[in-house]
Design a protein around this motif. Structure first.
Motif, short mmCIF file in Angstrom:
data_model
loop_
_atom_site.label_atom_id
_atom_site.label_comp_id
_atom_site.label_asym_id
_atom_site.label_seq_id
_atom_site.Cartn_x
_atom_site.Cartn_y
_atom_site.Cartn_z
N THR A 26 -39.29 45.08 16.03
CA THR A 26 -39.16 46.53 15.91
C THR A 26 -39.93 47.07 14.71
OG1 THR A 26 -36.98 46.52 16.99
CG2 THR A 26 -37.48 48.41 15.59
N LEU A 27 -39.81 46.40 13.58
CA LEU A 27 -40.49 46.87 12.36
C LEU A 27 -42.00 46.70 12.44
CD1 LEU A 27 -38.03 45.54 9.62
CD2 LEU A 27 -38.24 47.88 10.49
N LEU A 28 -42.46 45.62 13.10
CA LEU A 28 -43.91 45.38 13.17
C LEU A 28 -44.63 46.46 13.97
CD1 LEU A 28 -44.20 41.51 13.68
CD2 LEU A 28 -44.81 42.84 11.65
N ARG A 29 -43.95 47.04 14.98
CA ARG A 29 -44.64 48.08 15.75
C ARG A 29 -44.28 49.49 15.28
NH1 ARG A 29 -41.97 46.24 21.50
NH2 ARG A 29 -39.87 47.06 21.21
N ALA A 30 -43.60 49.58 14.14
CA ALA A 30 -43.22 50.89 13.60
C ALA A 30 -44.41 51.77 13.20
CB ALA A 30 -42.28 50.71 12.40
N PRO A 31 -45.54 51.20 12.76
CA PRO A 31 -46.64 52.08 12.33
C PRO A 31 -47.28 52.88 13.46
CG PRO A 31 -46.90 49.87 11.41
CD PRO A 31 -45.83 49.78 12.45
#
Length: 233
Positions: A26-31
């Protein structure tokens, strides 16, 4: 003594690893922007990062099934009906997210073959096509609410941790969905609810025998070899 599958070692590990992998993905695709045209553009411009994000999320989703099974076993001691319904609903929801991940992978492949615009047009044309999981999408979100209530009623989780578990039901669903605030709330809540439970589960397990440890080495090597062979076909 009655044997349970998955056992405590598998379930405890899954309770720790599954939520963490989902949070990492989830965090890796946040940008990147949330909707599918932007996700396809992102995989074209940042293929390693985006594919790592989706792979981590998929791995976490798969690892969650033994975690849910062990949680349902715990709930079933006091609330067997709630355990059965919650376990089935959440597991079907995990199957559906795995199905979505297959579509995601096909779309990423289309991006490399057709370009971003071609893949976007292809996905857009088929986005509303009906299939089995079209009728079961409610399980992705609803199942977690039922599981949270069941875990509280079954005495497995106290109210704050049950609420944190229920936050997973806020996680958006669908093909090629990125990250938004509710995605982070849901996966953080899952970690808060289940990682401590997983650690407690692992601490309760008997120490592995020397024979089990020695056997695990060739088994792990064999499974690794099979995984490599599988990738060649």
């Amino acid at each position: 003594m009655t044997y349970k599958f998955p056992n405590g070692w598998v379930g405890g590990t899954a309770l720790v690893l599954g939520p963490v992998l989902l949070l990492v993905g989830t965090l890796l695709r946040a940008p990147f922007n949330f909707f599918f045209p932007d996700q396809l553009l992102a995989v074209a411009e940042h293929p390693t990062l985006v594919k790592a994000a989706y792979t981590a999320f998929l791995a976490g989703n798969v690892v969650m099934w033994p975690a849910v099974a062990v949680l349902a076993q715990e709930i079933g001691v006091r609330r067997p009906g709630w355990a059965a319904w919650a376990g089935v609903l959440v597991t079907v929801g995990l199957f559906e997210r795995t199905f979505h991940a297959g579509v995601d992978q096909a779309a990423f492949s289309a991006t490399s073959q057709l370009g971003v615009q071609g893949a976007t047009d292809l996905v857009a044309r088929g986005y509303q096509d009906l299939h089995l999981f079209s009728f079961l999408s409610f399980t992705i979100m609803f199942g977690w609410f039922v599981l949270a209530i069941a875990a509280y009623l079954g005495g497995v989780l106290k109210a704050p941790w049950a609420v944190a578990l229920g936050c997973m039901g806020l996680l958006p669903l669908g093909v090629l969905k990125g990250t938004e605030l509710l995605s982070i709330v849901g996966t953080v809540g899952l970690c808060v609810a289940l990682v401590p439970l997983g650690i407690r589960t692992l601490r309760r397990q008997p120490r592995p025998s020397r024979r089990s440890v020695i056997t695990a080495v060739p088994v792990a090597v064999g499974l690794g070899a099979l995984a490599l062979l599988s990738s060649l076909g």
